[in-house]
Design a protein around this motif. Structure first.
Motif, PDB file in Angstrom:
ATOM      1  N   SER A  17     -14.370 -14.332  -4.715  1.00  0.00           N
ATOM      2  CA  SER A  17     -13.732 -13.559  -3.661  1.00  0.00           C
ATOM      3  C   SER A  17     -12.613 -12.694  -4.219  1.00  0.00           C
ATOM      4  CB  SER A  17     -13.151 -14.482  -2.586  1.00  0.00           C
ATOM      5  OG  SER A  17     -14.153 -15.243  -1.947  1.00  0.00           O
ATOM      6  N   LEU A  18     -12.387 -11.595  -3.562  1.00  0.00           N
ATOM      7  CA  LEU A  18     -11.254 -10.726  -3.822  1.00  0.00           C
ATOM      8  C   LEU A  18     -10.757 -10.170  -2.499  1.00  0.00           C
ATOM      9  CD1 LEU A  18     -12.315  -8.536  -6.894  1.00  0.00           C
ATOM     10  CD2 LEU A  18     -10.506 -10.262  -6.865  1.00  0.00           C
ATOM     11  N   ARG A  19      -9.481  -9.861  -2.446  1.00  0.00           N
ATOM     12  CA  ARG A  19      -8.935  -9.149  -1.308  1.00  0.00           C
ATOM     13  C   ARG A  19      -8.289  -7.864  -1.785  1.00  0.00           C
ATOM     14  NH1 ARG A  19      -4.335 -10.890   3.135  1.00  0.00           N
ATOM     15  NH2 ARG A  19      -2.964 -10.531   1.329  1.00  0.00           N
ATOM     16  N   LEU A  20      -8.830  -6.766  -1.320  1.00  0.00           N
ATOM     17  CA  LEU A  20      -8.265  -5.465  -1.615  1.00  0.00           C
ATOM     18  C   LEU A  20      -7.231  -5.098  -0.562  1.00  0.00           C
ATOM     19  CD1 LEU A  20     -11.476  -3.435  -2.537  1.00  0.00           C
ATOM     20  CD2 LEU A  20     -10.077  -4.916  -3.998  1.00  0.00           C
ATOM     21  N   SER A  21      -6.210  -4.407  -1.004  1.00  0.00           N
ATOM     22  CA  SER A  21      -5.182  -3.912  -0.104  1.00  0.00           C
ATOM     23  C   SER A  21      -5.033  -2.408  -0.281  1.00  0.00           C
ATOM     24  CB  SER A  21      -3.833  -4.585  -0.378  1.00  0.00           C
ATOM     25  OG  SER A  21      -3.906  -5.978  -0.192  1.00  0.00           O
ATOM     26  N   CYS A  22      -4.704  -1.744   0.790  1.00  0.00           N
ATOM     27  CA  CYS A  22      -4.420  -0.317   0.764  1.00  0.00           C
ATOM     28  C   CYS A  22      -3.123  -0.087   1.509  1.00  0.00           C
ATOM     29  CB  CYS A  22      -5.568   0.471   1.396  1.00  0.00           C
ATOM     30  SG  CYS A  22      -5.254   2.241   1.576  1.00  0.00           S
ATOM     31  N   ALA A  23      -2.107   0.306   0.787  1.00  0.00           N
ATOM     32  CA  ALA A  23      -0.806   0.588   1.377  1.00  0.00           C
ATOM     33  C   ALA A  23      -0.722   2.063   1.723  1.00  0.00           C
ATOM     34  CB  ALA A  23       0.309   0.200   0.411  1.00  0.00           C
ATOM     35  N   ALA A  24      -0.412   2.345   2.971  1.00  0.00           N
ATOM     36  CA  ALA A  24      -0.405   3.710   3.479  1.00  0.00           C
ATOM     37  C   ALA A  24       1.010   4.166   3.787  1.00  0.00           C
ATOM     38  CB  ALA A  24      -1.265   3.822   4.736  1.00  0.00           C
ATOM     39  N   SER A  25       1.247   5.449   3.584  1.00  0.00           N
ATOM     40  CA  SER A  25       2.529   6.035   3.922  1.00  0.00           C
ATOM     41  C   SER A  25       2.342   7.519   4.188  1.00  0.00           C
ATOM     42  CB  SER A  25       3.561   5.817   2.809  1.00  0.00           C
ATOM     43  OG  SER A  25       3.144   6.430   1.597  1.00  0.00           O
ATOM     44  N   GLY A  26       3.283   8.103   4.902  1.00  0.00           N
ATOM     45  CA  GLY A  26       3.273   9.536   5.142  1.00  0.00           C
ATOM     46  C   GLY A  26       2.554   9.982   6.392  1.00  0.00           C
ATOM     47  N   PHE A  27       2.131   9.054   7.213  1.00  0.00           N
ATOM     48  CA  PHE A  27       1.471   9.402   8.458  1.00  0.00           C
ATOM     49  C   PHE A  27       1.598   8.246   9.435  1.00  0.00           C
ATOM     50  CE2 PHE A  27      -2.430   6.900   7.869  1.00  0.00           C
ATOM     51  CZ  PHE A  27      -2.444   6.712   6.501  1.00  0.00           C
ATOM     52  N   VAL A 107     -10.973  13.047  13.726  1.00  0.00           N
ATOM     53  CA  VAL A 107     -10.739  14.484  13.604  1.00  0.00           C
ATOM     54  C   VAL A 107      -9.889  14.774  12.381  1.00  0.00           C
ATOM     55  CG1 VAL A 107     -10.931  14.847  16.087  1.00  0.00           C
ATOM     56  CG2 VAL A 107      -8.686  14.394  15.079  1.00  0.00           C
ATOM     57  N   GLY A 108      -9.942  16.022  11.966  1.00  0.00           N
ATOM     58  CA  GLY A 108      -9.087  16.495  10.900  1.00  0.00           C
ATOM     59  C   GLY A 108      -9.545  16.047   9.527  1.00  0.00           C
ATOM     60  N   ALA A 109      -8.699  16.316   8.563  1.00  0.00           N
ATOM     61  CA  ALA A 109      -8.991  15.987   7.176  1.00  0.00           C
ATOM     62  C   ALA A 109      -8.951  14.486   6.950  1.00  0.00           C
ATOM     63  CB  ALA A 109      -8.002  16.677   6.244  1.00  0.00           C
ATOM     64  N   ASP A 110      -9.767  14.042   6.013  1.00  0.00           N
ATOM     65  CA  ASP A 110      -9.705  12.649   5.596  1.00  0.00           C
ATOM     66  C   ASP A 110      -8.918  12.556   4.293  1.00  0.00           C
ATOM     67  OD1 ASP A 110     -12.946  12.226   3.979  1.00  0.00           O
ATOM     68  OD2 ASP A 110     -11.795  14.050   4.361  1.00  0.00           O
ATOM     69  N   TYR A 111      -8.159  11.481   4.179  1.00  0.00           N
ATOM     70  CA  TYR A 111      -7.331  11.252   3.003  1.00  0.00           C
ATOM     71  C   TYR A 111      -7.892  10.093   2.207  1.00  0.00           C
ATOM     72  CZ  TYR A 111      -4.151  14.194   5.672  1.00  0.00           C
ATOM     73  OH  TYR A 111      -3.600  15.232   6.386  1.00  0.00           O
ATOM     74  N   TRP A 112      -7.655  10.137   0.904  1.00  0.00           N
ATOM     75  CA  TRP A 112      -8.254   9.167  -0.008  1.00  0.00           C
ATOM     76  C   TRP A 112      -7.234   8.605  -0.968  1.00  0.00           C
ATOM     77  CZ3 TRP A 112     -13.379   7.794   0.447  1.00  0.00           C
ATOM     78  CH2 TRP A 112     -14.161   8.615   1.275  1.00  0.00           C
TER      79      TRP A 112
END
Length: 122
Positions: A17-27, A107-112
């Motif tokens: 098992s693994l747990r991935l995380s994605c930390a978001a900022s700026g929106f 809607v709108g642009a997607d961010y990656w």
């Protein structure tokens, strides 16, 4: 200003098992649908899982149903991908993606994000 930073990838044995995380900022995180994509070696990028903002409904690729779970913590601006019973076929670069949600419409642009490598091998 939008930033998505994945972490948690690595080498794991089949069945692990693994747990991935994605930390978001700026929106405004809670207003965005968050997705995990992956790109296996020599293959096209594919959608793995998606979780909506309002409501938090989820969807999964057939190949990961029952094994992967996407979740989000809107207070921490983090989206997770819990990956269980990993198989060699899960080996890929995993990407976090965000897209604005207006009601149920994306809607709108997607961010990656930059991607994180997951390798499943014995």
């Amino acid at each position: 200003q939008v930033q998505l930073v994945e972490s948690g990838g690595g080498l794991v044995q089949p069945g692990g098992s693994l747990r991935l995380s994605c930390a978001a900022s700026g929106f405004t995180f809670s207003a965005y649908a968050m997705s995990w994509y992956r790109q296996p070696p020599r293959k096209e990028r594919e959608l793995v899982a998606r979780i909506l903002g309002p409501g938090g409904n989820t969807d999964y690729a057939d190949s990961v149903k029952g094994r992967f779970t996407i979740s989000r913590d809107n207070a921490k601006n983090v989206v997770y991908l819990q990956m269980n019973s990993l198989e060699p076929e899960d080996t890929a670069v995993y990407f976090c993606s965000a897209r604005r949600q207006y009601h149920t419409l994306l809607v709108g642009a997607d961010y990656w994000g930059q991607g994180t490598q997951v390798t499943v091998s014995s």
